[in-house]
Enzyme design. Sequence first.
Site, PDB file in Angstrom:
ATOM      1  N   PRO A  24       0.813  -1.218   0.000  1.00  0.00           N
ATOM      2  CA  PRO A  24       0.000   0.000   0.000  1.00  0.00           C
ATOM      3  C   PRO A  24       0.854   1.279   0.000  1.00  0.00           C
ATOM      4  O   PRO A  24       0.903   2.027   0.976  1.00  0.00           O
ATOM      5  CB  PRO A  24      -0.830  -0.141   1.273  1.00  0.00           C
ATOM      6  CG  PRO A  24       0.034  -0.947   2.186  1.00  0.00           C
ATOM      7  CD  PRO A  24       0.778  -1.901   1.293  1.00  0.00           C
ATOM      8  N   CYS A  25       1.530   1.514  -1.104  1.00  0.00           N
ATOM      9  CA  CYS A  25       2.431   2.677  -1.233  1.00  0.00           C
ATOM     10  C   CYS A  25       1.696   3.993  -1.036  1.00  0.00           C
ATOM     11  O   CYS A  25       2.327   4.990  -0.661  1.00  0.00           O
ATOM     12  CB  CYS A  25       3.088   2.683  -2.602  1.00  0.00           C
ATOM     13  SG  CYS A  25       4.157   1.272  -2.880  1.00  0.00           S
TER      14      CYS A  25
END
Length: 102
Positions: free
Chosen positions: A55-56
Site C-alpha cells: 500500500p504505497c
Amino acid sequence: MKKEDFYFRVYEVVGRIPKGRVTTYGAIARMLGEPQRSRMVGQAMHYASFYTEVPCHRVVNSQGRLVPHWDQQRTLLKMEGIHFKENGFIDLKVHFWEDAGV
C-alpha cells in the site's frame, strides 16, 4: 547491503501500515535503523510495482504532502477515511503510524 534487500525491508514495513493511517519516508528509514536513507525509501516506493504489491499510497513526505502527479493517491486515502487539511496535506498528528516493533 544490496539495494534490492533494502527495498524488500521497506516493503515489509509498508505492508504493515494499517488502513486509515500513513507514515513518512523518514519514519520508515528510522524504523529500519537507517535514518539517513529516507530518499532510498522514496526510491523503493517508486519501484514497488516491479517487486510487490504494497500500500504505497500510505507513505507521504514529512509534512504530510502527497506524491506529485499521482492523483489516485488522494482517492485511495480518502476511501480509507483519511482527512486532508485545507492546504491539501494530511494531518500527521491524526493519521501518523509508526511501528515500534521493527
